[in-house]
Every structure is written in structure tokens, then in C-alpha cells.
Scaffold this motif. Structure first.
Motif, mmCIF file in Angstrom:
data_model
loop_
_atom_site.group_PDB
_atom_site.id
_atom_site.type_symbol
_atom_site.label_atom_id
_atom_site.label_comp_id
_atom_site.label_asym_id
_atom_site.label_seq_id
_atom_site.Cartn_x
_atom_site.Cartn_y
_atom_site.Cartn_z
ATOM 1 N N LEU A 72 1.162 -1.051 -0.054
ATOM 2 C CA LEU A 72 -0.240 0.220 -0.115
ATOM 3 C C LEU A 72 1.375 1.168 -0.306
ATOM 4 O O LEU A 72 1.791 1.763 0.892
ATOM 5 N N VAL A 73 0.656 2.191 -0.769
ATOM 6 C CA VAL A 73 1.580 3.174 -1.210
ATOM 7 C C VAL A 73 0.590 4.068 -0.576
ATOM 8 O O VAL A 73 -0.153 4.846 -1.313
ATOM 9 N N THR A 74 0.519 5.213 0.504
ATOM 10 C CA THR A 74 -0.002 5.955 1.726
ATOM 11 C C THR A 74 0.569 7.253 1.397
ATOM 12 O O THR A 74 1.864 6.788 2.257
ATOM 13 N N PRO A 75 -0.117 8.200 1.760
ATOM 14 C CA PRO A 75 0.684 9.447 1.826
ATOM 15 C C PRO A 75 -0.050 8.697 3.402
ATOM 16 O O PRO A 75 -0.576 8.455 4.409
ATOM 17 N N GLU A 76 0.197 10.416 4.354
ATOM 18 C CA GLU A 76 0.011 11.364 5.548
ATOM 19 C C GLU A 76 -1.116 12.236 5.691
ATOM 20 O O GLU A 76 -0.324 13.184 5.502
ATOM 21 N N TYR A 77 -2.282 11.816 5.780
ATOM 22 C CA TYR A 77 -2.930 13.059 5.871
ATOM 23 C C TYR A 77 -3.848 13.753 7.251
ATOM 24 O O TYR A 77 -4.321 12.650 7.697
ATOM 25 N N ASN A 78 -3.281 14.606 8.402
ATOM 26 C CA ASN A 78 -3.985 14.833 9.666
ATOM 27 C C ASN A 78 -3.746 13.672 10.334
ATOM 28 O O ASN A 78 -4.442 13.184 10.766
ATOM 29 N N HIS A 79 -2.633 12.745 9.945
ATOM 30 C CA HIS A 79 -1.663 11.759 10.833
ATOM 31 C C HIS A 79 -2.850 10.337 10.813
ATOM 32 O O HIS A 79 -2.422 9.905 11.709
ATOM 33 N N GLY A 80 -3.312 10.657 9.497
ATOM 34 C CA GLY A 80 -4.325 9.011 9.481
ATOM 35 C C GLY A 80 -4.032 9.226 7.509
ATOM 36 O O GLY A 80 -3.181 9.647 6.798
ATOM 37 N N TYR A 81 -4.300 8.038 7.443
ATOM 38 C CA TYR A 81 -4.609 7.583 5.774
ATOM 39 C C TYR A 81 -6.086 7.903 5.031
ATOM 40 O O TYR A 81 -6.721 8.438 5.874
ATOM 41 N N PRO A 82 -5.613 8.288 4.243
ATOM 42 C CA PRO A 82 -6.846 8.807 3.376
ATOM 43 C C PRO A 82 -8.007 8.099 2.693
ATOM 44 O O PRO A 82 -7.953 6.250 3.045
ATOM 45 N N ALA A 83 -9.315 8.657 2.742
ATOM 46 C CA ALA A 83 -10.165 7.777 3.232
ATOM 47 C C ALA A 83 -10.480 7.127 1.211
ATOM 48 O O ALA A 83 -10.541 5.593 1.839
ATOM 49 N N SER A 84 -10.205 7.389 0.803
ATOM 50 C CA SER A 84 -9.983 6.771 -0.883
ATOM 51 C C SER A 84 -9.272 5.144 -0.499
ATOM 52 O O SER A 84 -10.126 4.254 -0.685
ATOM 53 N N LEU A 85 -8.631 4.877 0.201
ATOM 54 C CA LEU A 85 -7.501 3.260 0.596
ATOM 55 C C LEU A 85 -8.357 2.470 0.887
ATOM 56 O O LEU A 85 -8.737 1.921 1.216
#
Length: 172
Positions: A72-85
Motif C-alpha cells: 500500500l503506497v500511502t500518504p499521511e493526511y492529518n495524521h492518518g491515511y486517505p479515505a480512498s484507501l
């Protein structure tokens, strides 16, 4: 026949860095040679808005069913992972079970590690096996040159360790 490694690009935001990060990892994994690498960019998939019926979208289920392991290639948005993932993981049930999963994360100073720690809980609930080693890119907008290469000396070593663990869990 090599096991299939499914690489999921988790962000769908405009201007996202995920595809660049994923391309780096895919090149690295293909050069490693232990897996047949396939990519699913969630920006190219129609995900359901209603999870109350069925096992999820046919495209994600079919793709996931072909894979022996995942990254899983994921960014960190607001200390969490994206809703799409999260939506992609929630939309397919049985295809994830018993499969190993690794993480390539990116972000600011934390490099996405908080998103990964949360995702480890999610994938455990899906009966996946998360491998210990992961790849993390801090200050991601400065982590790659115009050709998609990185001067980060730790990332290739971390990717090698993670691929080894994925290969072991995939039974290869």
C-alpha cells in the motif's frame, strides 16, 4: 511462475505525489525480480459509496484476487491515511484474507509512519499479515529528482527487506 505483488496507490487527490512514489517502488520491485508487479491506482477505479451489499466493486475484487501479496503506497493526511484507501480495503473482503501486505508511506517530517500504524490495525482486521519493515519518505516533495530517483540511501535497503518478508509470507 513468480508470485504477483499488487501495488495500490492510495491517494486520489489532485496534485498528489503518490504516483511518483509508486513508480520508484515498482521499478525497485521489478528489478528485485521476485514478483510479477501489478499496479492499481485508486484514482482510476470507481469505488462504491454504499458498502451494505455485495463484496465490493468487481474491478478491485478481481484485481485483488489475482495478487499473492500487496504493498500500500500511502500518504499521511492529518495524521492518518486517505479515505480512498480505507474505502478500497473495506469494499473487498475475501480477496485480502491471508495475504501479506507491506507499506510505502510518505509525507512531511513523519514520512507517513502514523498512517501506516493505523493501517496495520485495519489490515489485521481483514486477516492480512503486515510485514514488519516498511519504506518511508520524509519531506516527500524533496525526496525525488525529476527522473523519479531518490538520493535516500535508506529507502532501497528498506524496500529490499520488505520485499524479502513479502516473498517469505507469499510462500516463495
Amino acid at each position: 511462475m513468480a508470485p504477483v505483488l499488487g501495488v495500490i496507490v492510495g491517494s486520489v487527490r489532485a496534485g498528489r505525489v503518490g504516483p511518483k512514489v509508486a513508480r520508484w517502488f515498482v521499478r525497485h520491485a521489478e528489478a528485485d525480480g521476485r514478483f510479477d508487479v501489478r499496479v492499481l491506482d485508486l484514482a482510476d477505479v470507481v469505488l462504491p459509496l454504499d458498502l451494505s451489499g455485495g463484496d465490493g466493486p468487481d474491478a478491485v475484487a478481481a484485481w485483488a484476487g489475482e495478487c499473492d501479496a500487496f504493498v500500500l503506497v500511502t500518504p499521511e493526511y492529518n495524521h492518518g491515511y486517505p479515505a480512498s484507501l480505507k474505502l478500497a480495503l473495506d469494499s473487498v473482503k475475501h480477496e485480502w484474507r491471508g495475504k501479506p501486505v507491506g507499506f510505502v508511506s510518505y509525507g512531511g517530517m513523519a514520512g507517513g509512519v502514523r498512517a501506516v500504524e493505523q493501517l496495520r490495525q485495519v489490515v489485521a482486521e481483514l486477516h492480512m499479515v503486515s510485514v514488519r519493515d516498511a519504506v518511508s519518505f520524509v519531506r516527500v516533495k524533496r525526496a525525488f529528482d525529476a527522473d523519479g530517483a531518490t538520493p535516500d540511501e535508506v529507502a532501497p535497503d528498506a524496500a529490499d527487506r520488505m520485499l524479502g518478508q513479502l516473498a517469505t509470507w507469499a510462500g516463495r
